[in-house]
Design a protein around this motif. Structure first.
Motif, PDB file in Angstrom:
ATOM      1  N   GLU A 195     -25.191  19.995  21.003  1.00 46.02           N
ATOM      2  CA  GLU A 195     -24.066  19.087  21.192  1.00 46.02           C
ATOM      3  C   GLU A 195     -24.514  17.629  21.257  1.00 46.02           C
ATOM      4  O   GLU A 195     -23.719  16.727  20.998  1.00 46.02           O
ATOM      5  CB  GLU A 195     -23.311  19.427  22.492  1.00 46.02           C
ATOM      6  CG  GLU A 195     -22.590  20.753  22.476  1.00 46.02           C
ATOM      7  CD  GLU A 195     -23.412  21.905  23.038  1.00 46.02           C
ATOM      8  OE1 GLU A 195     -22.826  22.951  23.348  1.00 46.02           O
ATOM      9  OE2 GLU A 195     -24.651  21.766  23.161  1.00 46.02           O
ATOM     10  N   GLY A 196     -25.774  17.392  21.583  1.00 53.18           N
ATOM     11  CA  GLY A 196     -26.286  16.036  21.709  1.00 53.18           C
ATOM     12  C   GLY A 196     -27.053  15.533  20.502  1.00 53.18           C
ATOM     13  O   GLY A 196     -27.547  14.396  20.503  1.00 53.18           O
ATOM     14  N   LEU A 197     -27.179  16.338  19.451  1.00 56.61           N
ATOM     15  CA  LEU A 197     -27.919  15.897  18.263  1.00 56.61           C
ATOM     16  C   LEU A 197     -27.184  14.808  17.492  1.00 56.61           C
ATOM     17  O   LEU A 197     -27.801  13.859  17.019  1.00 56.61           O
ATOM     18  CB  LEU A 197     -28.203  17.076  17.328  1.00 56.61           C
ATOM     19  CG  LEU A 197     -29.321  18.024  17.719  1.00 56.61           C
ATOM     20  CD1 LEU A 197     -29.477  19.114  16.658  1.00 56.61           C
ATOM     21  CD2 LEU A 197     -30.634  17.308  17.949  1.00 56.61           C
ATOM     22  N   ALA A 198     -25.888  14.962  17.347  1.00 57.40           N
ATOM     23  CA  ALA A 198     -25.108  13.971  16.601  1.00 57.40           C
ATOM     24  C   ALA A 198     -25.083  12.655  17.369  1.00 57.40           C
ATOM     25  O   ALA A 198     -25.127  12.641  18.596  1.00 57.40           O
ATOM     26  CB  ALA A 198     -23.685  14.471  16.376  1.00 57.40           C
ATOM     27  N   GLY A 199     -25.022  11.571  16.647  1.00 56.03           N
ATOM     28  CA  GLY A 199     -24.979  10.251  17.265  1.00 56.03           C
ATOM     29  C   GLY A 199     -23.612   9.618  17.124  1.00 56.03           C
ATOM     30  O   GLY A 199     -22.671  10.237  16.615  1.00 56.03           O
ATOM     31  N   GLU A 200     -23.522   8.386  17.544  1.00 55.16           N
ATOM     32  CA  GLU A 200     -22.255   7.654  17.449  1.00 55.16           C
ATOM     33  C   GLU A 200     -21.805   7.477  15.997  1.00 55.16           C
ATOM     34  O   GLU A 200     -20.615   7.375  15.715  1.00 55.16           O
ATOM     35  CB  GLU A 200     -22.382   6.293  18.124  1.00 55.16           C
ATOM     36  CG  GLU A 200     -22.508   6.365  19.620  1.00 55.16           C
ATOM     37  CD  GLU A 200     -22.678   4.999  20.254  1.00 55.16           C
ATOM     38  OE1 GLU A 200     -22.464   3.976  19.557  1.00 55.16           O
ATOM     39  OE2 GLU A 200     -23.026   4.961  21.437  1.00 55.16           O
ATOM     40  N   ASP A 201     -22.774   7.438  15.084  1.00 56.18           N
ATOM     41  CA  ASP A 201     -22.440   7.234  13.683  1.00 56.18           C
ATOM     42  C   ASP A 201     -22.260   8.543  12.911  1.00 56.18           C
ATOM     43  O   ASP A 201     -22.268   8.553  11.692  1.00 56.18           O
ATOM     44  CB  ASP A 201     -23.490   6.339  13.013  1.00 56.18           C
ATOM     45  CG  ASP A 201     -24.914   6.808  13.250  1.00 56.18           C
ATOM     46  OD1 ASP A 201     -25.151   7.504  14.252  1.00 56.18           O
ATOM     47  OD2 ASP A 201     -25.781   6.475  12.428  1.00 56.18           O
TER      48      ASP A 201
END
Length: 167
Positions: free
Chosen positions: A77-83
């Motif tokens: 769940e934390g791999l994706a970033g704001e972009d």
């Protein structure tokens, strides 16, 4: 016996009181509602529970929560970033690197950790020259990802996705 601690998961702090026998996998799934990491075998054999602790791959079903107090933990769940999606997530989609998807969270976290290990120059069992930076070809990727099993057999797509991101 219980212990008070702070878990830093996906850049959020969670103050918790946990039983000293509780696994990180159970804490993530049952207490923090982060169900991305899967309970496959619960024996550390399949890798579907793989997360990153301080950037290193760990099988959360074998890791006691008390041992990771105040260390940065990254789940799928934390791999994706704001972009947007992480490059590995995009590559998994583009290369059809999953079928049922059960192992995918562990595969993604393991791949992210593996790429970081290779970038630091860590050799694997099949690295021809342990003094040189590893070249992440098919054989090298398969060896480094061997702790993550896919019951559907999506390995060709998984390897292709990782190879693309490694380039």
């Amino acid at each position: 016996m219980t212990v008070d601690l702070q878990l830093s998961v996906n850049e959020q702090i969670y103050p918790l009181t946990v039983d000293t026998r509780e696994t990180l996998l159970d804490t993530l799934r049952e207490r923090l509602d982060l169900a991305g990491s899967k309970k496959g075998c619960d024996h550390g054999q399949c890798g579907s529970c793989t997360v990153l602790v301080d950037g290193r791959r760990v099988k959360s079903c074998l890791t006691l929560t008390v041992t990771v107090d105040d260390q940065p933990i990254t789940t799928v769940e934390g791999l994706a970033g704001e972009d947007g999606l992480h490059p590995l997530q995009r590559a998994f989609i583009e290369h059809d690197a999953f079928q049922c998807g059960y192992c995918t969270p562990g595969q993604l976290c393991s791949a992210a950790g593996m790429l970081a290990e290779a970038a630091r120059g860590w050799p694997s069992a099949v690295t021809p020259d342990v003094a040189a930076d590893p070249v992440l070809g098919e054989e090298e990727i398969r060896e480094r990802m061997s702790g993550n099993l896919c019951r559907c057999g999506a390995y060709p797509g998984i390897v292709a996705a990782i190879e693309e991101v490694a380039r």
